[in-house]
Design an enzyme around this catalytic site. Structure first.
Site, PDB file in Angstrom:
ATOM      1  N   CYS A  13       8.960 -22.308 -25.700  1.00  0.00           N
ATOM      2  CA  CYS A  13       8.454 -21.172 -26.484  1.00  0.00           C
ATOM      3  C   CYS A  13       7.957 -20.117 -25.494  1.00  0.00           C
ATOM      4  O   CYS A  13       8.364 -20.124 -24.325  1.00  0.00           O
ATOM      5  CB  CYS A  13       7.369 -21.618 -27.473  1.00  0.00           C
ATOM      6  N   ARG A  19       3.725 -23.738 -29.883  1.00  0.00           N
ATOM      7  CA  ARG A  19       4.893 -24.342 -30.531  1.00  0.00           C
ATOM      8  C   ARG A  19       5.562 -25.440 -29.704  1.00  0.00           C
ATOM      9  O   ARG A  19       5.808 -26.547 -30.216  1.00  0.00           O
ATOM     10  CB  ARG A  19       5.924 -23.253 -30.872  1.00  0.00           C
ATOM     11  N   ASP A 130       5.737 -17.503 -34.156  1.00  0.00           N
ATOM     12  CA  ASP A 130       4.616 -17.617 -33.217  1.00  0.00           C
ATOM     13  C   ASP A 130       3.298 -17.636 -34.004  1.00  0.00           C
ATOM     14  O   ASP A 130       2.997 -16.677 -34.709  1.00  0.00           O
ATOM     15  CB  ASP A 130       4.688 -16.392 -32.293  1.00  0.00           C
TER      16      ASP A 130
HETATM   17  P1  4NP Z   1       3.502 -20.199 -28.074  1.00  0.00           P
HETATM   18  O1  4NP Z   1       2.373 -19.176 -28.601  1.00  0.00           O
HETATM   19  O2  4NP Z   1       4.621 -19.351 -27.511  1.00  0.00           O
HETATM   20  O3  4NP Z   1       3.917 -20.925 -29.306  1.00  0.00           O
HETATM   21  O4  4NP Z   1       2.828 -21.071 -27.025  1.00  0.00           O
HETATM   22  C1  4NP Z   1       1.816 -18.173 -27.798  1.00  0.00           C
HETATM   23  C2  4NP Z   1       0.845 -18.480 -26.874  1.00  0.00           C
HETATM   24  C3  4NP Z   1       0.272 -17.481 -26.098  1.00  0.00           C
HETATM   25  C4  4NP Z   1       0.698 -16.173 -26.251  1.00  0.00           C
HETATM   26  C5  4NP Z   1       1.678 -15.871 -27.177  1.00  0.00           C
HETATM   27  C6  4NP Z   1       2.247 -16.875 -27.940  1.00  0.00           C
HETATM   28  N1  4NP Z   1       0.109 -15.139 -25.484  1.00  0.00           N
HETATM   29  O5  4NP Z   1       0.443 -13.975 -25.724  1.00  0.00           O
HETATM   30  O6  4NP Z   1      -0.702 -15.429 -24.590  1.00  0.00           O
END
Ligand code: 4NP
Length: 161
Positions: A13, A19, A130
């Site tokens: 992800c 995720r 997300d």
């Molecule tokens: P992930 O969610 O891609 O599902 O781990 C996110 C975690 C952090 C960030 C964005 C999405 N961020 O912008 O830091």
């Protein structure tokens, strides 16, 4: 039936704190429940800003209520991951584009899959959204999708075994 075939799966992800580490935890749980031996499971992010972090506390809390203990430490995907894994499974289109850019060859790029391809119960969805800026229902939706798709992955592995 033999379940000793090697399957090396990397979930990807953006941040590797919501995720994909949850997908890793759900897949480990289902692989153990279904007796799938020889399955290696890991996760990574296309963005390295959370490297070394445990999964987001909101995701750990939602996952633990369903019996998943998430202990992965975030890391950024590297080109070497294309040598180590035979399925690189991304959560959304942005992940797909970023991982595709990193693929060292066309053959390697054929090992990239979209997570929703494996889901059976959510035909209306094309990506795992997300949850980072969402409320708790966003995390529950992610877990619903991950349980659906990881069961689909397990079925595919069992069919090939
Ligand atoms: P992930 O969610 O891609 O599902 O781990 C996110 C975690 C952090 C960030 C964005 C999405 N961020 O912008 O830091």
């Amino acid at each position: 039936m033999s379940t000793s075939v090697k399957h090396k799966i990397l979930f990807v992800c953006l941040g590797n704190i919501c995720r994909s580490p949850a997908a890793e935890g759900v897949m480990r749980h289902i692989a153990s429940r279904e007796g799938l031996r020889g399955v290696e499971i890991d996760s990574a992010g296309t963005y390295g800003g959370h490297a070394g972090d445990l999964p987001d506390p909101r995701m750990r809390h939602a996952a633990s209520k369903r019996g998943y203990n998430l202990t992965h430490r975030a890391r950024r995907i590297t080109e070497e991951d294309f040598d180590r894994f035979d399925m690189i499974i991304v959560m959304d289109d942005m992940n797909y584009e970023n991982v595709h850019c990193l693929a060292p060859s066309r053959e390697a790029a054929r090992r990239i899959f979209r997570f929703m391809e494996f889901c059976r119960r959510h035909p209306d969805r094309t990506y795992v959204p997300d949850p980072y800026y969402e409320g708790h229902e966003g995390f529950e939706l992610v877990l619903d999708l991950l349980e659906d798709g990881c069961e689909g992955i397990a079925e595919q592995i069992l069919r090939k075994a």
